[in-house]
Design an enzyme around this catalytic site. Structure first.
Site, PDB file in Angstrom:
ATOM      1  N   CYS A 136      74.098  33.072  39.992  1.00  0.00           N
ATOM      2  CA  CYS A 136      74.125  34.530  40.027  1.00  0.00           C
ATOM      3  C   CYS A 136      73.215  35.060  41.133  1.00  0.00           C
ATOM      4  CB  CYS A 136      73.696  35.094  38.669  1.00  0.00           C
ATOM      5  SG  CYS A 136      73.690  36.895  38.638  1.00  0.00           S
ATOM      6  N   CYS A 139      71.278  38.195  40.249  1.00  0.00           N
ATOM      7  CA  CYS A 139      70.110  37.949  39.386  1.00  0.00           C
ATOM      8  C   CYS A 139      68.969  37.303  40.170  1.00  0.00           C
ATOM      9  CB  CYS A 139      70.447  36.992  38.240  1.00  0.00           C
ATOM     10  SG  CYS A 139      72.029  37.251  37.456  1.00  0.00           S
ATOM     11  N   ASP A 140      69.285  36.296  40.949  1.00  0.00           N
ATOM     12  CA  ASP A 140      68.241  35.425  41.497  1.00  0.00           C
ATOM     13  C   ASP A 140      68.062  35.499  43.010  1.00  0.00           C
ATOM     14  OD1 ASP A 140      67.818  34.478  38.909  1.00  0.00           O
ATOM     15  OD2 ASP A 140      69.332  32.914  39.125  1.00  0.00           O
TER      16      ASP A 140
END
Ligand code: NAP
Length: 316
Positions: A136, A139-140
């Site tokens: 992701c 997200c990261d």
């Protein structure tokens, strides 16, 4: 063994399931939630979550799921370990079996079984999970700003992740296993025209390199036979997601990849009294906050459906 009777059964324990539980419990529906094969869901395999509103300093994914669980329990949700292994939605009350042994009858079901990112299946990928391996970018990706990264895949997700990462990273390798991409033309053009993205055609990843954290990837060009190591700090796998909806096949309407279809603007499935929330019914957004939002919708839909049923006023 006697069948247990519950009013609202929530299947799944990601942000969607727990949010549904918070709302259902506060509405006095005494929900029972089964946490499934990966208690806490996908956020338990991510690092810090920085894009969930309300956490200005970010929060560790596993911590956030413990907080959500505590919040659901505070209002009376029974959170239980266990995997729902069978459902029969033709029967009413709905019939479910947990861990192949515990039978439950429920008046309403909220399906919050989520989706799982697909990975390549390399042992090195598994070993370096959350140490540079991610599924992701939204997200990261932020953790890899200023660093070189690789994205694996050739669909819209991979194109989108590569474009997203190119805003943070000086160089993004897009590793494509064939000589063409599956992504839509416009997404392909976007990555092809992006000077920070280098597409490696006909290339497969043989190994993710690194011991404590990702330091690179070993790739093989299947048309030339050339093998080489590329130094990268982030390894983003974007080869698709699989909704965890197998037990509902043949009962709930789904699209061709298994995402549950809901009536637009609601969480209603094709079976009255069964509501689908979170990633199990969302192939587009797949964010913790959108999952939580639909979890809330699912509980409200269930509450209203149960109330209308009691008054024999089920809405169409
Ligand atoms: P997808 O369309 O199924 O594409 C998966 C990609 O991963 C394919 O290109 C596939 O390669 C590659 N792949 C699969 N297994 C692999 C492996 N072991 N090694 C290397 N590559 C592998 O999945 P997606 O990109 O997640 O998209 C899913 C759906 O969501 C699609 O319908 C997509 O259009 C949609 N979506 C839309 C948007 C948007 O419109 N903004 C954004 C994201 C996703 P092959 O091509 O060689 O099979």
């Amino acid at each position: 063994m006697a069948k247990e009777k519950v009013k609202v059964l929530i299947i799944g324990s990601g942000p969607a399931g727990y949010t549904a539980a918070i709302y259902a419990a506060r509405a006095g529906l005494n929900p029972v939630l089964y946490s499934g094969g990966q208690p806490g869901g996908q956020l338990t395999i991510t690092g810090e979550v920085e894009n969930y509103p309300g956490y200005p300093k970010g929060v560790e994914g596993p911590q956030m799921m413990m907080d959500l669980r505590a919040q659901a329990e505070r209002f009376g949700t029974q959170v239980r370990d266990g995997l729902v292994t069978k459902v029969d939605l033709k029967k009413y009350p709905f019939y479910s079996v947990v861990d192949d042994q515990h039978e439950i009858e429920s008046e309403a079901i909220i399906v919050a079984t989520g989706a799982s990112a697909k990975y390549l299946g390399l042992p090195s990928e598994q070993r370096l999970m959350n140490k540079g391996v991610s599924a992701c970018a939204v997200c990261d990706g932020f953790f890899y700003r200023g660093m070189e990264v690789a994205v694996i895949g050739a669909g819209d997700s991979a194109a989108e992740e590569a474009s997203y990462l190119s805003k943070l990273c000086p160089k993004v390798y897009l590793v494509v296993r064939r000589d063409e991409m599956r992504a839509s033309k416009i997404m392909q053009q976007r990555v092809k025209n992006n000077p920070k993205i280098e597409i490696l055609w006909n290339t497969v990843t043989e190994e993710v390199l690194g011991t404590e954290e990702v330091t690179g990837i070993r790739v093989l060009n299947t048309s030339s036979g050339e093998r080489r190591d590329i130094p990268v700090k982030g390894f983003f796998v974007a080869i698709g997601h699989q909704p965890n909806t197998g037990i509902f096949k043949g009962q709930l309407d789904m699209d061709e990849t298994g995402y549950i279809k809901v009536k637009p603007g609601s969480t209603w499935t094709n079976i009255e009294g069964v509501f689908a929330v979170g990633d199990a019914a969302d192939r587009v957004y797949r964010q913790a906050v959108t999952a939580a939002g639909t979890g809330c919708m699912g509980a409200l839909d269930a509450e209203r459906w149960l109330a209308a049923r009691e008054h024999e006023l089920v809405p169409a």
